[in-house]
Design a protein around this motif. Structure first.
Motif, short mmCIF file in Angstrom:
data_model
loop_
_atom_site.label_atom_id
_atom_site.label_comp_id
_atom_site.label_asym_id
_atom_site.label_seq_id
_atom_site.Cartn_x
_atom_site.Cartn_y
_atom_site.Cartn_z
N SER A 52 20.88 -23.82 27.46
CA SER A 52 19.77 -24.71 27.79
C SER A 52 19.55 -24.75 29.29
CB SER A 52 20.06 -26.12 27.28
OG SER A 52 20.19 -26.12 25.88
N GLY A 53 18.35 -25.02 29.69
CA GLY A 53 18.03 -25.09 31.11
C GLY A 53 16.55 -25.28 31.36
N VAL A 54 16.16 -25.11 32.61
CA VAL A 54 14.78 -25.29 33.04
C VAL A 54 14.24 -23.95 33.53
CG1 VAL A 54 13.23 -26.49 34.64
CG2 VAL A 54 15.23 -27.68 33.71
N VAL A 55 13.07 -23.57 33.05
CA VAL A 55 12.44 -22.31 33.44
C VAL A 55 11.95 -22.41 34.88
CG1 VAL A 55 10.59 -20.66 32.95
CG2 VAL A 55 11.73 -21.86 31.06
N THR A 56 12.42 -21.49 35.72
CA THR A 56 12.03 -21.49 37.14
C THR A 56 11.16 -20.30 37.50
OG1 THR A 56 14.12 -20.37 37.67
CG2 THR A 56 14.06 -22.78 37.88
N TRP A 57 11.03 -19.33 36.59
CA TRP A 57 10.14 -18.18 36.83
C TRP A 57 9.64 -17.69 35.48
CZ3 TRP A 57 8.77 -15.68 41.51
CH2 TRP A 57 8.02 -14.52 41.35
N ALA A 58 8.33 -17.41 35.39
CA ALA A 58 7.74 -16.90 34.15
C ALA A 58 6.49 -16.10 34.48
CB ALA A 58 7.42 -18.04 33.19
N SER A 59 6.67 -14.91 35.03
CA SER A 59 5.55 -14.03 35.36
C SER A 59 6.11 -12.67 35.79
CB SER A 59 4.68 -14.63 36.48
OG SER A 59 5.41 -14.73 37.69
N LYS A 60 5.22 -11.83 36.31
CA LYS A 60 5.65 -10.50 36.74
C LYS A 60 6.48 -10.57 38.01
CE LYS A 60 1.76 -7.84 34.85
NZ LYS A 60 0.62 -6.94 35.20
N ARG A 61 7.43 -9.65 38.12
CA ARG A 61 8.19 -9.45 39.35
C ARG A 61 8.49 -7.96 39.48
NH1 ARG A 61 13.54 -12.92 40.91
NH2 ARG A 61 11.98 -14.59 40.81
N TYR A 62 8.41 -7.49 40.71
CA TYR A 62 8.55 -6.05 40.96
C TYR A 62 9.87 -5.51 40.37
CZ TYR A 62 9.00 -1.59 43.39
OH TYR A 62 9.16 -0.27 43.69
N GLY A 63 9.76 -4.45 39.59
CA GLY A 63 10.92 -3.82 38.98
C GLY A 63 11.29 -4.43 37.65
N TYR A 64 11.15 -5.77 37.53
CA TYR A 64 11.53 -6.47 36.30
C TYR A 64 10.41 -6.49 35.27
CZ TYR A 64 15.57 -8.46 38.81
OH TYR A 64 16.73 -8.64 39.52
N GLY A 65 9.19 -6.24 35.68
CA GLY A 65 8.06 -6.43 34.77
C GLY A 65 7.86 -7.91 34.50
N GLN A 66 7.58 -8.24 33.25
CA GLN A 66 7.42 -9.64 32.86
C GLN A 66 8.81 -10.28 32.77
OE1 GLN A 66 4.75 -11.31 32.68
NE2 GLN A 66 3.05 -9.91 32.25
N LEU A 67 9.07 -11.26 33.65
CA LEU A 67 10.43 -11.81 33.82
C LEU A 67 10.47 -13.30 33.50
CD1 LEU A 67 13.39 -11.51 34.98
CD2 LEU A 67 12.39 -12.17 37.19
N ILE A 68 11.56 -13.70 32.84
CA ILE A 68 11.88 -15.11 32.64
C ILE A 68 13.16 -15.41 33.40
CG2 ILE A 68 12.62 -16.87 30.99
CD1 ILE A 68 9.74 -16.33 30.66
N GLU A 69 13.17 -16.51 34.15
CA GLU A 69 14.37 -16.95 34.86
C GLU A 69 14.62 -18.41 34.51
OE1 GLU A 69 15.39 -15.68 39.12
OE2 GLU A 69 14.77 -17.78 39.38
N ILE A 70 15.88 -18.71 34.16
CA ILE A 70 16.24 -20.07 33.71
C ILE A 70 17.40 -20.58 34.55
CG2 ILE A 70 17.00 -21.49 31.78
CD1 ILE A 70 15.81 -19.45 29.89
N ASN A 71 17.24 -21.78 35.05
CA ASN A 71 18.30 -22.45 35.80
C ASN A 71 19.07 -23.35 34.83
OD1 ASN A 71 19.90 -24.06 37.47
ND2 ASN A 71 18.38 -24.06 39.11
N HIS A 72 20.39 -23.10 34.72
CA HIS A 72 21.22 -23.85 33.77
C HIS A 72 22.05 -24.93 34.45
CE1 HIS A 72 20.18 -20.79 30.80
NE2 HIS A 72 20.47 -19.88 31.73
N GLY A 73 21.89 -25.09 35.75
CA GLY A 73 22.70 -26.06 36.47
C GLY A 73 24.08 -25.49 36.79
N GLY A 74 24.79 -26.17 37.66
CA GLY A 74 26.12 -25.71 38.03
C GLY A 74 26.12 -24.40 38.78
N GLY A 75 24.98 -24.03 39.37
CA GLY A 75 24.89 -22.78 40.13
C GLY A 75 24.63 -21.55 39.29
N LEU A 76 24.45 -21.69 37.95
CA LEU A 76 24.24 -20.55 37.07
C LEU A 76 22.76 -20.37 36.73
CD1 LEU A 76 27.23 -20.86 34.58
CD2 LEU A 76 26.96 -19.21 36.45
N THR A 77 22.30 -19.12 36.78
CA THR A 77 20.92 -18.77 36.45
C THR A 77 20.94 -17.48 35.63
OG1 THR A 77 20.10 -19.73 38.51
CG2 THR A 77 18.64 -18.20 37.39
N THR A 78 20.05 -17.38 34.64
CA THR A 78 19.92 -16.16 33.85
C THR A 78 18.53 -15.57 34.02
OG1 THR A 78 19.33 -17.47 31.90
CG2 THR A 78 21.63 -16.80 32.12
#
Length: 298
Positions: A214-240
């Motif tokens: 579980s977490g909060v979405v911090t990125w949801a769009s294109k990024r160079y190299g990644y294409g369409q990217l999702i980034e989620i902040n889970h707290g405690g310094g961890l991000t996926t």
């Protein structure tokens, strides 16, 4: 050449002798009178009729009708903004009450206090309706952004199972296989040794991509190299991160739960086929995700 006219009446008798000059004068006078008559007739035919004058009058009134329509649209837009503000006030009251903030200290039903030194008066009556529409749309965007922030704050305040489901574990797919590991590998495009800062899971296009915690979405769009990217902040310094997606199912600011579908597998960006590039970052630095992939969930 000459012509003599003789008239004999009962009590009147006279005679007239017309010379060549007299004849020419008469012909010119007749031509001038005839031309004037033809001009008057043609001018009368070319004048617009009453219907055309009526159309001109309607065209003259068109800007007034357009202005009335703009004012009506402006009124509707203001009503929508008022509804959004009321929702924000209700949400703010709920958050303030949960945080035990005194009502007198922070009351959403009252305008915030303001003041300052006197300055030159700013005239606002010079703005056109189009400029007012632009400013209202900008204000609406700001309200929507603030509403998302308050909703995210509400989610974090009330939990929404983030703490219970924030344990990072498992694969980011429901079907598929691990196709590439973390570490140095042969670059699939240029063949040179390159550091691969994640793991790849291959599968069929449109396969569900899920959040591994579980977490909060911090990125949801294109990024160079990644294409369409999702980034989620889970707290405690961890991000996926979940890259190369075909479609994104969440937006920035959304609160997601563990196992929730967040995207569909694709091959966007720097990719050779349908797969998801999965990264885990600790304090903004990529780490090997493999131990979290095989980690047992709670």
């Amino acid at each position: 050449m000459s012509l003599t006219l003789l008239y004999r009446g009962k009590n009147v008798r006279f005679s007239m002798r017309l010379t060549k000059l007299h004849w020419l004068s008469a012909v010119c006078a007749f031509a001038l009178i005839s031309g004037l008559i033809v001009h008057l007739i043609a001018s009368n035919k070319s004048q617009p009729n009453g219907d055309k004058y009526q159309v001109l009058s309607q065209n003259h009134l068109a800007p007034i009708q357009v202005k009335d329509q703009q004012i009506t649209a402006l009124t509707i837009k203001l009503a929508e903004l008022q509804s959004q503000v009321l929702r924000l006030n209700a949400l703010g009251d709920r958050l303030a009450d949960d945080a035990s903030i005194p009502e007198k200290e922070f009351n959403f039903n009252q305008l915030p206090v303001s003041g300052g030194p006197a300055s030159n008066t700013f005239l606002v009556n010079d703005k056109t309706l189009e400029q007012l529409f632009i400013e209202i749309e900008r204000f609406e965007s700001e309200i929507n952004y603030e509403e998302k922030q308050l909703l995210m704050l509400e989610s974090l305040t009330f939990g929404h199972h983030i703490q219970n489901n924030g344990y990072l574990s498992g694969r980011p797919i429901t079907k598929g296989w691990l196709s590439s590991y973390y570490g140095v590998r042969k670059d699939p495009f240029n063949g040179k040794p390159t550091m691969h800062k994640g793991v790849d899971f291959a599968g069929k296009e449109n396969t569900a991509i899920i959040a591994t915690a579980s977490g909060v979405v911090t990125w949801a769009s294109k990024r160079y190299g990644y294409g369409q990217l999702i980034e989620i902040n889970h707290g405690g310094g961890l991000t996926t991160r979940y890259g190369h997606n075909k479609d994104l199912l969440v937006n920035v600011g959304d609160v997601v739960n563990k196992g929730q579908n967040i995207a569909r597998m694709g091959s966007t960006g720097r990719s050779t086929g349908p797969h998801v590039h999965y990264e885990i970052l600790r304090n903004n630095k990529q780490i090997n995700p493999i131990k979290f992939v095989y980690r047992k969930g709670k």
